[in-house]
Design a protein around this motif. Structure first.
Motif, PDB file in Angstrom:
ATOM      1  N   ARG A  36      -2.832  -0.351 -12.098  1.00 26.63           N
ATOM      2  CA  ARG A  36      -2.416   1.056 -12.106  1.00 26.63           C
ATOM      3  C   ARG A  36      -3.490   1.977 -11.519  1.00 26.63           C
ATOM      4  NH1 ARG A  36       1.877   2.123 -15.874  1.00 26.63           N
ATOM      5  NH2 ARG A  36       3.312   0.441 -15.405  1.00 26.63           N
ATOM      6  N   GLN A  37      -4.195   1.471 -10.504  1.00 24.96           N
ATOM      7  CA  GLN A  37      -5.199   2.352  -9.870  1.00 24.96           C
ATOM      8  C   GLN A  37      -4.523   3.486  -9.121  1.00 24.96           C
ATOM      9  OE1 GLN A  37      -7.496  -0.478  -7.622  1.00 24.96           O
ATOM     10  NE2 GLN A  37      -6.098  -0.564  -5.894  1.00 24.96           N
ATOM     11  N   ALA A  38      -3.301   3.226  -8.630  1.00 27.42           N
ATOM     12  CA  ALA A  38      -2.507   4.298  -8.026  1.00 27.42           C
ATOM     13  C   ALA A  38      -1.703   4.947  -9.142  1.00 27.42           C
ATOM     14  CB  ALA A  38      -1.570   3.714  -6.973  1.00 27.42           C
ATOM     15  N   ARG A  40      -0.586   8.331 -11.849  1.00 25.39           N
ATOM     16  CA  ARG A  40      -0.727   9.679 -12.397  1.00 25.39           C
ATOM     17  C   ARG A  40      -2.134  10.118 -12.756  1.00 25.39           C
ATOM     18  NH1 ARG A  40       3.627   9.326 -16.835  1.00 25.39           N
ATOM     19  NH2 ARG A  40       2.817   7.220 -16.700  1.00 25.39           N
ATOM     20  N   TYR A  45      -2.253  11.845  -6.086  1.00 28.58           N
ATOM     21  CA  TYR A  45      -0.937  11.222  -6.316  1.00 28.58           C
ATOM     22  C   TYR A  45       0.047  12.277  -6.803  1.00 28.58           C
ATOM     23  CZ  TYR A  45       2.684   8.378  -8.648  1.00 28.58           C
ATOM     24  OH  TYR A  45       3.876   7.819  -9.054  1.00 28.58           O
ATOM     25  N   ARG A  49       3.547  12.999  -4.777  1.00 32.09           N
ATOM     26  CA  ARG A  49       4.546  12.113  -5.370  1.00 32.09           C
ATOM     27  C   ARG A  49       5.965  12.666  -5.253  1.00 32.09           C
ATOM     28  NH1 ARG A  49       8.075  10.511  -7.898  1.00 32.09           N
ATOM     29  NH2 ARG A  49       8.158   9.383  -9.856  1.00 32.09           N
ATOM     30  N   ILE A  54      10.373   7.286  -9.419  1.00 27.67           N
ATOM     31  CA  ILE A  54       9.430   6.399  -8.740  1.00 27.67           C
ATOM     32  C   ILE A  54      10.187   5.438  -7.817  1.00 27.67           C
ATOM     33  CG2 ILE A  54       9.350   4.746 -10.663  1.00 27.67           C
ATOM     34  CD1 ILE A  54       6.500   4.099  -9.857  1.00 27.67           C
ATOM     35  N   SER A  84       4.663  -0.191  -6.124  1.00 28.78           N
ATOM     36  CA  SER A  84       6.052  -0.612  -6.330  1.00 28.78           C
ATOM     37  C   SER A  84       6.235  -0.717  -7.829  1.00 28.78           C
ATOM     38  CB  SER A  84       6.306  -1.951  -5.616  1.00 28.78           C
ATOM     39  OG  SER A  84       7.658  -2.326  -5.744  1.00 28.78           O
ATOM     40  N   ASP A  85       7.213  -1.470  -8.304  1.00 30.17           N
ATOM     41  CA  ASP A  85       7.370  -1.642  -9.747  1.00 30.17           C
ATOM     42  C   ASP A  85       8.041  -2.984 -10.016  1.00 30.17           C
ATOM     43  OD1 ASP A  85       7.045   0.246 -12.308  1.00 30.17           O
ATOM     44  OD2 ASP A  85       8.747  -1.091 -12.615  1.00 30.17           O
ATOM     45  N   GLY A 102       7.450   9.024 -17.967  1.00 28.83           N
ATOM     46  CA  GLY A 102       6.980   9.147 -19.345  1.00 28.83           C
ATOM     47  C   GLY A 102       7.622   8.140 -20.284  1.00 28.83           C
ATOM     48  N   SER A 215       3.383  -8.795 -18.754  1.00 30.04           N
ATOM     49  CA  SER A 215       2.692  -7.840 -19.620  1.00 30.04           C
ATOM     50  C   SER A 215       3.027  -8.027 -21.094  1.00 30.04           C
ATOM     51  CB  SER A 215       3.032  -6.419 -19.188  1.00 30.04           C
ATOM     52  OG  SER A 215       2.655  -6.243 -17.847  1.00 30.04           O
ATOM     53  N   HIS A 329      -6.046  -3.625 -19.233  1.00 31.04           N
ATOM     54  CA  HIS A 329      -4.662  -3.304 -18.889  1.00 31.04           C
ATOM     55  C   HIS A 329      -4.748  -2.150 -17.899  1.00 31.04           C
ATOM     56  CE1 HIS A 329      -0.215  -2.755 -20.429  1.00 31.04           C
ATOM     57  NE2 HIS A 329      -0.285  -3.178 -19.195  1.00 31.04           N
TER      58      HIS A 329
HETATM   59  O1  CP3 Z   1      -1.468   0.845  -9.044  1.00 31.53           O
HETATM   60  C1  CP3 Z   1      -0.684  -0.051  -9.421  1.00 31.53           C
HETATM   61  O2  CP3 Z   1      -0.921  -0.813 -10.358  1.00 31.53           O
HETATM   62  C2  CP3 Z   1       0.552  -0.309  -8.560  1.00 31.53           C
HETATM   63  C3  CP3 Z   1       1.788   0.070  -8.984  1.00 31.53           C
HETATM   64  C4  CP3 Z   1       2.520  -0.437 -10.217  1.00 31.53           C
HETATM   65  C5  CP3 Z   1       3.456   0.402 -10.888  1.00 31.53           C
HETATM   66  N1  CP3 Z   1       4.091  -0.365 -11.817  1.00 31.53           N
HETATM   67  C6  CP3 Z   1       3.696   1.796 -10.549  1.00 31.53           C
HETATM   68  C7  CP3 Z   1       4.233   2.680 -11.589  1.00 31.53           C
HETATM   69  C8  CP3 Z   1       2.572  -1.698 -10.813  1.00 31.53           C
HETATM   70  C9  CP3 Z   1       1.744  -2.936 -10.505  1.00 31.53           C
HETATM   71  C10 CP3 Z   1       3.574  -1.634 -11.826  1.00 31.53           C
HETATM   72  C11 CP3 Z   1       3.983  -2.799 -12.626  1.00 31.53           C
HETATM   73  C12 CP3 Z   1       4.688  -2.556 -13.893  1.00 31.53           C
HETATM   74  N2  CP3 Z   1       5.739  -1.708 -14.130  1.00 31.53           N
HETATM   75  C13 CP3 Z   1       4.425  -3.264 -15.089  1.00 31.53           C
HETATM   76  C14 CP3 Z   1       3.384  -4.344 -15.238  1.00 31.53           C
HETATM   77  C15 CP3 Z   1       2.043  -3.752 -15.370  1.00 31.53           C
HETATM   78  C16 CP3 Z   1       1.715  -3.201 -16.732  1.00 31.53           C
HETATM   79  O3  CP3 Z   1       1.415  -2.008 -16.798  1.00 31.53           O
HETATM   80  O4  CP3 Z   1       1.731  -3.975 -17.702  1.00 31.53           O
HETATM   81  C17 CP3 Z   1       5.314  -2.790 -16.068  1.00 31.53           C
HETATM   82  C18 CP3 Z   1       5.369  -3.242 -17.512  1.00 31.53           C
HETATM   83  C19 CP3 Z   1       6.151  -1.816 -15.442  1.00 31.53           C
HETATM   84  C20 CP3 Z   1       7.265  -1.047 -16.039  1.00 31.53           C
HETATM   85  C21 CP3 Z   1       6.933   0.407 -16.008  1.00 31.53           C
HETATM   86  N3  CP3 Z   1       7.096   1.203 -14.880  1.00 31.53           N
HETATM   87  C22 CP3 Z   1       6.352   1.211 -17.022  1.00 31.53           C
HETATM   88  C23 CP3 Z   1       6.011   0.725 -18.425  1.00 31.53           C
HETATM   89  C24 CP3 Z   1       6.165   2.499 -16.492  1.00 31.53           C
HETATM   90  C25 CP3 Z   1       5.477   3.689 -17.142  1.00 31.53           C
HETATM   91  C26 CP3 Z   1       6.391   4.775 -17.550  1.00 31.53           C
HETATM   92  C27 CP3 Z   1       5.657   6.102 -17.600  1.00 31.53           C
HETATM   93  O5  CP3 Z   1       6.035   6.978 -16.833  1.00 31.53           O
HETATM   94  O6  CP3 Z   1       4.721   6.218 -18.404  1.00 31.53           O
HETATM   95  C28 CP3 Z   1       6.652   2.472 -15.163  1.00 31.53           C
HETATM   96  C29 CP3 Z   1       6.638   3.576 -14.192  1.00 31.53           C
HETATM   97  C30 CP3 Z   1       5.532   3.515 -13.200  1.00 31.53           C
HETATM   98  N4  CP3 Z   1       5.272   2.414 -12.448  1.00 31.53           N
HETATM   99  C31 CP3 Z   1       4.622   4.553 -12.845  1.00 31.53           C
HETATM  100  C32 CP3 Z   1       3.810   4.041 -11.823  1.00 31.53           C
HETATM  101  C33 CP3 Z   1       2.736   4.745 -11.059  1.00 31.53           C
HETATM  102  C34 CP3 Z   1       4.574   5.955 -13.436  1.00 31.53           C
HETATM  103  C35 CP3 Z   1       5.806   6.751 -13.114  1.00 31.53           C
HETATM  104  C36 CP3 Z   1       5.752   7.697 -11.953  1.00 31.53           C
HETATM  105  O7  CP3 Z   1       4.698   8.024 -11.377  1.00 31.53           O
HETATM  106  O8  CP3 Z   1       6.846   8.156 -11.617  1.00 31.53           O
END
Ligand code: CP3
Length: 359
Positions: A36-38, A40, A45, A49, A54, A84-85, A102, A215, A329
């Motif tokens: 999650r280096q990229a 919020r 970003y 954004r 997303i 990506s996600d 969120g 995860s 994490h």
């Molecule tokens: O920088 C990175 O790591 C690259 C991008 C990345 C995202 N999701 C972007 C994202 C990666 C590798 C993920 C993987 C992901 N997504 C996982 C495995 C990693 C982990 O954290 O354990 C999981 C469980 C998800 C499912 C998911 N997607 C969650 C739990 C959330 C957070 C919800 C929130 O808003 O708090 C997301 C959304 C998400 N994925 C965001 C980002 C940057 C934030 C939402 C946004 O900016 O719109």
């Protein structure tokens, strides 16, 4: 390390410290990147954004490329991770997934019965996720560090599809798993196929390493993990073995599962902050590299806590070449980017790798 991956096509980053650390080969300094280096925590970003979901941002390769590059430029990390996600493949085949800011992934109609298997057709990445492939290609053209592609492991993706939203106890998931083992394995098999197709397409488009995110695997007992999750993660990781691309496998709260996680075929095991890196190495031996494991809360606590935590992780690693520094994490959204910059600086200046070849 005794075994060396890398039998596939030579990659222009084969001599890069991140790739060499994944393979446990000697190199100059400990590489560092952040899950999650990229996202919020970065003002740049939030500035670009936009207001869509997303999933909309991911469908825009120019935007996703820029978001992936932002932390590489700011921190000087040694690897980029594709923006990506893990729910993108399920979304792309029309399962009805949204990602609510969120909250996280939400499913309109969660997976409940055998009839829902028909909603999980195979992924054709060229047709279903051309935007992901375009983003990978753009990034490979621009980056001077390796790009990490990724997918969600079957168990973690299943937990979203079944629960319908993020969960603390995974009760629906475990109920299905324990009540209908046949349906469970059918679902997991399809999710493994989605991950294989997605990872293969990212590697074909130029990703230099991949991470399989399981995860939430730590919600399972060791026996449950072995019976219900491991065979499917193993299928994913062995399907991409011949590419020679290093495979990182990560989960949270996996202290009781580490040997099993290694056993599914990872080249690098990602550990959270609960397990000391020296103990993980004693348990797993020298044939896997380790990734981790500063507590993300230490970054929130401030620069002093983050720097001393970073030094502790480096000291516990004791110069072993098979170490990729990361958090235990993902970066928490309220993290101060300046603290992460300082962590990178300390890893780069103090993270010496022993010169002795451990093989
Ligand atoms: O920088 C990175 O790591 C690259 C991008 C990345 C995202 N999701 C972007 C994202 C990666 C590798 C993920 C993987 C992901 N997504 C996982 C495995 C990693 C982990 O954290 O354990 C999981 C469980 C998800 C499912 C998911 N997607 C969650 C739990 C959330 C957070 C919800 C929130 O808003 O708090 C997301 C959304 C998400 N994925 C965001 C980002 C940057 C934030 C939402 C946004 O900016 O719109």
């Amino acid at each position: 390390m005794a075994s060396v991956v890398g039998v596939g096509t030579p990659d222009r980053f084969d001599d890069h410290c991140f790739i060499r650390a994944c393979r446990g080969l000697p190199h100059e300094r400990v590489p560092v990147w952040f899950m999650r280096q990229a996202g919020r925590s970065l003002p740049e970003y939030r500035a670009i954004r936009g207001t869509g979901t997303i999933l909309d941002a991911i469908k825009n390769p120019d935007l996703s490329t820029e978001i992936t590059l932002q932390p590489v430029r700011r921190y000087g990390v040694d690897a980029a991770i594709l923006y990506s996600d893990i729910v993108v493949p399920a979304h792309a085949i029309g399962f009805g997934v949204t990602v609510t800011p969120g909250v996280g992934p939400e499913i309109e109609e969660p997976f409940r019965s055998a009839a829902d298997l028909d909603r999980l057709r195979p992924l054709d990445p060229v047709v279903d996720t051309p935007y992901v492939l375009e983003t990978v290609r753009q990034l490979v053209g621009e980056l001077d560090v390796p790009l990490i592609g990724f997918a969600g492991a079957p168990f973690t993706v299943a937990s979203y599809l079944i629960e319908g939203r993020p969960s603390r106890d995974y009760l629906n998931t475990k109920s299905l798993m324990l009540n209908d083992e046949h349906l469970w394995h059918s679902l997991m098999d399809r999710l493994a196929d989605l991950a294989v197709a997605s990872l293969t397409s990212q590697i074909d488009s130029g990703a230099s390493a991949v991470q399989l995110f399981d995860s939430w695997a730590g919600a399972l007992s060791a026996a449950q993990y072995q019976r219900y999750a491991a065979p499917h993660s193993q299928k994913v990781l062995s399907a991409i073995e011949s590419t020679g691309v290093p495979r990182i496998h990560f989960g949270v709260n996996t202290g009781e599962l580490l040997e099993l996680i290694k056993g599914v075929g990872a080249d690098v095991v990602g550990i959270d902050w609960r397990v000391q890196i020296d103990r993980a190495r004693l348990r797993l031996g020298d044939t896997v590299a380790l990734q981790g494991n500063l507590d993300p809360a230490a970054v929130i606590a401030g620069v002093d806590a983050a720097v001393s935590g970073t030094r502790e992780v480096l000291a516990l690693n004791a110069g072993h070449p098979g170490h990729i520094f990361n958090l235990g994490h993902g970066v928490l959204p309220s993290s101060d980017p300046d603290v992460l910059s300082e962590v990178v600086r300390v890893v780069h200046t103090e993270g010496a790798v022993g010169s002795a070849d451990p093989t």
